[in-house]
Structure formats: structure tokens, C-alpha cells
Write a protein that holds these residues in place. Structure first.
Motif, PDB file in Angstrom:
ATOM      1  N   LEU A 284       0.610  -1.260   0.015  1.00 33.69           N
ATOM      2  CA  LEU A 284       0.077  -0.056   0.036  1.00 33.69           C
ATOM      3  C   LEU A 284       0.898   1.351  -0.006  1.00 33.69           C
ATOM      4  N   VAL A 285       1.998   1.357   0.690  1.00 39.16           N
ATOM      5  CA  VAL A 285       2.886   2.331   0.884  1.00 39.16           C
ATOM      6  C   VAL A 285       3.569   2.674  -0.391  1.00 39.16           C
ATOM      7  N   ARG A 286       4.136   1.514  -1.059  1.00 41.18           N
ATOM      8  CA  ARG A 286       4.854   1.651  -2.373  1.00 41.18           C
ATOM      9  C   ARG A 286       3.782   2.163  -3.484  1.00 41.18           C
ATOM     10  N   THR A 287       2.569   1.752  -3.451  1.00 36.26           N
ATOM     11  CA  THR A 287       1.480   1.892  -4.317  1.00 36.26           C
ATOM     12  C   THR A 287       1.336   3.458  -4.287  1.00 36.26           C
ATOM     13  N   GLY A 288       1.060   3.766  -3.197  1.00 34.94           N
ATOM     14  CA  GLY A 288       0.683   5.359  -2.818  1.00 34.94           C
ATOM     15  C   GLY A 288       1.681   6.383  -3.458  1.00 34.94           C
ATOM     16  N   ILE A 289       2.985   6.008  -2.846  1.00 37.03           N
ATOM     17  CA  ILE A 289       4.176   6.778  -3.367  1.00 37.03           C
ATOM     18  C   ILE A 289       4.224   6.746  -4.893  1.00 37.03           C
ATOM     19  N   GLU A 290       3.925   5.718  -5.417  1.00 35.65           N
ATOM     20  CA  GLU A 290       4.445   5.744  -7.052  1.00 35.65           C
ATOM     21  C   GLU A 290       2.994   6.406  -7.736  1.00 35.65           C
ATOM     22  N   VAL A 291       1.963   6.296  -7.165  1.00 32.37           N
ATOM     23  CA  VAL A 291       0.835   6.887  -7.698  1.00 32.37           C
ATOM     24  C   VAL A 291       1.127   8.369  -7.766  1.00 32.37           C
ATOM     25  N   LEU A 292       1.361   8.897  -6.426  1.00 27.25           N
ATOM     26  CA  LEU A 292       1.638  10.251  -6.152  1.00 27.25           C
ATOM     27  C   LEU A 292       2.928  10.940  -7.206  1.00 27.25           C
ATOM     28  N   VAL A 293       3.954  10.102  -7.345  1.00 28.21           N
ATOM     29  CA  VAL A 293       5.145  10.627  -8.138  1.00 28.21           C
ATOM     30  C   VAL A 293       4.704  10.597  -9.583  1.00 28.21           C
ATOM     31  N   VAL A 294       3.852   9.641 -10.098  1.00 33.40           N
ATOM     32  CA  VAL A 294       3.527   9.351 -11.485  1.00 33.40           C
ATOM     33  C   VAL A 294       2.753  10.533 -11.883  1.00 33.40           C
ATOM     34  N   ALA A 295       1.645  10.757 -11.165  1.00 36.01           N
ATOM     35  CA  ALA A 295       0.814  11.848 -10.927  1.00 36.01           C
ATOM     36  C   ALA A 295       1.459  13.212 -11.235  1.00 36.01           C
ATOM     37  N   SER A 296       2.291  13.578 -10.415  1.00 32.72           N
ATOM     38  CA  SER A 296       3.139  14.734 -10.299  1.00 32.72           C
ATOM     39  C   SER A 296       4.061  14.942 -11.539  1.00 32.72           C
ATOM     40  N   GLY A 297       4.778  13.958 -11.736  1.00 33.56           N
ATOM     41  CA  GLY A 297       5.439  14.204 -13.223  1.00 33.56           C
ATOM     42  C   GLY A 297       4.832  14.342 -14.354  1.00 33.56           C
ATOM     43  N   PHE A 298       3.578  13.516 -14.298  1.00 30.00           N
ATOM     44  CA  PHE A 298       2.800  13.604 -15.535  1.00 30.00           C
ATOM     45  C   PHE A 298       2.354  15.188 -15.862  1.00 30.00           C
ATOM     46  N   LEU A 299       1.900  15.649 -14.511  1.00 29.72           N
ATOM     47  CA  LEU A 299       1.561  17.235 -14.695  1.00 29.72           C
ATOM     48  C   LEU A 299       2.629  17.978 -14.976  1.00 29.72           C
ATOM     49  N   LEU A 300       3.877  17.775 -14.790  1.00 30.23           N
ATOM     50  CA  LEU A 300       4.958  18.562 -14.759  1.00 30.23           C
ATOM     51  C   LEU A 300       5.549  18.468 -16.324  1.00 30.23           C
ATOM     52  N   GLY A 301       5.004  17.107 -16.884  1.00 36.25           N
ATOM     53  CA  GLY A 301       5.549  17.082 -18.488  1.00 36.25           C
ATOM     54  C   GLY A 301       6.202  15.738 -18.700  1.00 36.25           C
ATOM     55  N   GLY A 302       6.459  14.833 -17.516  1.00 31.09           N
ATOM     56  CA  GLY A 302       7.110  13.781 -17.865  1.00 31.09           C
ATOM     57  C   GLY A 302       6.304  12.685 -18.875  1.00 31.09           C
ATOM     58  N   THR A 303       6.685  11.676 -19.338  1.00 29.98           N
ATOM     59  CA  THR A 303       6.076  10.749 -20.328  1.00 29.98           C
ATOM     60  C   THR A 303       5.592   9.577 -19.469  1.00 29.98           C
ATOM     61  N   VAL A 304       4.302   9.276 -19.582  1.00 33.56           N
ATOM     62  CA  VAL A 304       3.594   8.235 -19.054  1.00 33.56           C
ATOM     63  C   VAL A 304       3.103   7.634 -20.400  1.00 33.56           C
ATOM     64  N   GLY A 305       3.258   6.203 -20.354  1.00 32.69           N
ATOM     65  CA  GLY A 305       2.913   5.506 -21.524  1.00 32.69           C
ATOM     66  C   GLY A 305       2.615   4.074 -21.194  1.00 32.69           C
ATOM     67  N   ILE A 306       2.722   3.365 -22.341  1.00 32.38           N
ATOM     68  CA  ILE A 306       2.684   1.874 -22.271  1.00 32.38           C
ATOM     69  C   ILE A 306       3.918   1.318 -21.409  1.00 32.38           C
ATOM     70  N   GLY A 307       5.058   1.898 -21.588  1.00 31.53           N
ATOM     71  CA  GLY A 307       6.163   1.532 -20.992  1.00 31.53           C
ATOM     72  C   GLY A 307       5.884   1.638 -19.384  1.00 31.53           C
ATOM     73  N   THR A 308       5.270   2.642 -18.953  1.00 32.71           N
ATOM     74  CA  THR A 308       5.083   2.692 -17.560  1.00 32.71           C
ATOM     75  C   THR A 308       4.217   1.487 -16.984  1.00 32.71           C
TER      76      THR A 308
END
Length: 219
Positions: A156-180
């Protein structure tokens, strides 16, 4: 009195080799995912987003983020090891070095190959440096520290951290896609397999030395 060596003490050269090789390959694996352009691993998304925002290289951002996360260990009462400190610097330096020499291919097949290679290499790199037993990376230590403080499950902790950093990174312009998605689904089994492959066997303790008169000296 005979004192047995600590487990893994005689494997130090191999452990150091695994540590440094694993951390360098980890940086290279992230670079492969970047050049593939089909989506990064969670912290890579965040770091790429910060790189786009600040104009710093991804490797530099990786070092800064790693150091910032390491500071969060203080209230969590986590203790860094050699591997923790090396992780902060080597991954970022290897990432920038690899990005400097790796081209960004246009054909989709080449990009898919880079994505798959990056995910598999990331699993191998994770197995190498964790099996060396020099301490977790800053991000893994954050996860285990929050697990201990909150009492929540590691998953649960790992999932929460990774969801937070992915969402933040995506909003900043990071690449989210099939590779993620591929990374999220496969990194657990890959890391587990490579951890077993690269596990450093403990050095058996020498037999107790016989004392005069035939007695055995025990530790």
C-alpha cells in the motif's frame, strides 16, 4: 577464542562489484526508457517532469531528488548504508552519460525494443545492487520507513508513493505510456528473479580450531 567472520565478509569484492555495476546499469536502464519514449518508470516520470520544468538534466534532477528523499529518512529514523549514498550519485551520473550517447530512434519497433530492454535491465540492475547488501536506495528506504511509521502494508505504501510521483511527474510534463504500465506489471517478478540469481552466498565459518589436548575451541 575463535571468532567466526561475519556473513558475506569474504565476499566483499564481489559485493562491491555488484553494487557499482547495478547502480550504473540502473541509470542506463532509465536512459533506455527515456530514449524509447513510450513511458518511464514512476520516479523517472517525476524526474523527467522536473527536468522539463527546471532545465536541469535528468541525471542532475535524479541526484537532487535522491538527496532530498534521503533527508526524509531523518524523521523516519532510517539509517543509510554505503549503497544508499552511492545510489544517490551513481544512478544520476550514469543516466546522463547514457543519454549523451544513446540516440532517439524513430521506428516504433526500435522504440519498443528500447522499452523492453530498459525494463529487463532495470530488473537486473535492481537485483544486482540489492543483493549486494549495502543498504536500500533512498526511495526504497522511504517506502520501508513509512511502512514502519504508519503500520500500513509495504504494498500500500509503495503504491501510494508511486501513484503520487507518477501523477506529479505527468502534470510536470513527464512521459507516461505503455512503458509505465509494462514496468509496473513486470518489475516485481523480474527483480525477484534477478535477486535470486545474484544472491551473494554467505561464507561458511571455518571449523573450530582444536586446542591442546584435543579440546575444541568454540566461539
Amino acid at each position: 577464542m575463535f571468532l567466526a567472520p561475519r556473513p558475506h565478509a569474504r565476499r566483499l569484492p564481489r559485493r562491491l562489484f555488484q553494487l557499482f555495476t547495478g547502480l550504473v546499469l540502473y541509470g542506463v536502464s532509465v536512459a533506455l526508457l527515456v530514449r524509447g519514449g513510450l513511458g518511464l518508470e514512476p520516479w523517472g516520470v517525476f524526474q523527467q517532469g522536473l527536468s522539463e520544468l527546471t532545465g536541469l538534466t535528468m541525471g542532475t534532477v535524479s541526484i537532487v531528488v535522491g538527496a532530498a528523499v534521503l533527508l526524509l529518512w531523518i524523521p523516519l529514523r532510517q539509517r543509510p548504508g554505503l549503497g544508499t549514498v552511492c545510489n544517490v550519485f551513481l544512478v544520476g551520473l550514469a543516466l546522463d552519460a547514457a543519454l549523451a550517447v544513446l540516440p532517439a530512434p524513430e521506428p516504433l519497433a526500435a522504440r519498443v525494443a528500447l522499452m523492453i530492454s530498459g525494463v529487463v535491465l532495470n530488473g537486473a540492475a535492481t537485483g544486482l545492487y540489492i543483493a549486494a547488501r549495502f543498504g536500500p536506495g533512498p526511495r526504497d528506504g522511504l517506502m520501508t520507513g513509512l511502512h514502519q511509521v504508519t503500520g500500513r502494508s509495504v504494498r500500500l505504501v509503495r503504491t501510494g508513493i508511486e501513484v503520487l510521483v507518477v501523477a506529479s511527474g505527468f502534470l510536470l510534463g513527464g512521459t507516461v505510456g505503455i512503458g509505465t504500465v509494462v514496468y509496473a506489471l513486470s518489475i516485481g517478478p523480474l527483480a525477484q528473479w534477478f535477486l535470486r540469481l545474484f544472491a551473494v552466498p554467505a561464507t561458511p565459518a571455518p571449523a573450530p580450531a582444536p586446542a591442546p589436548g584435543g579440546a575444541i575451541l568454540r566461539p
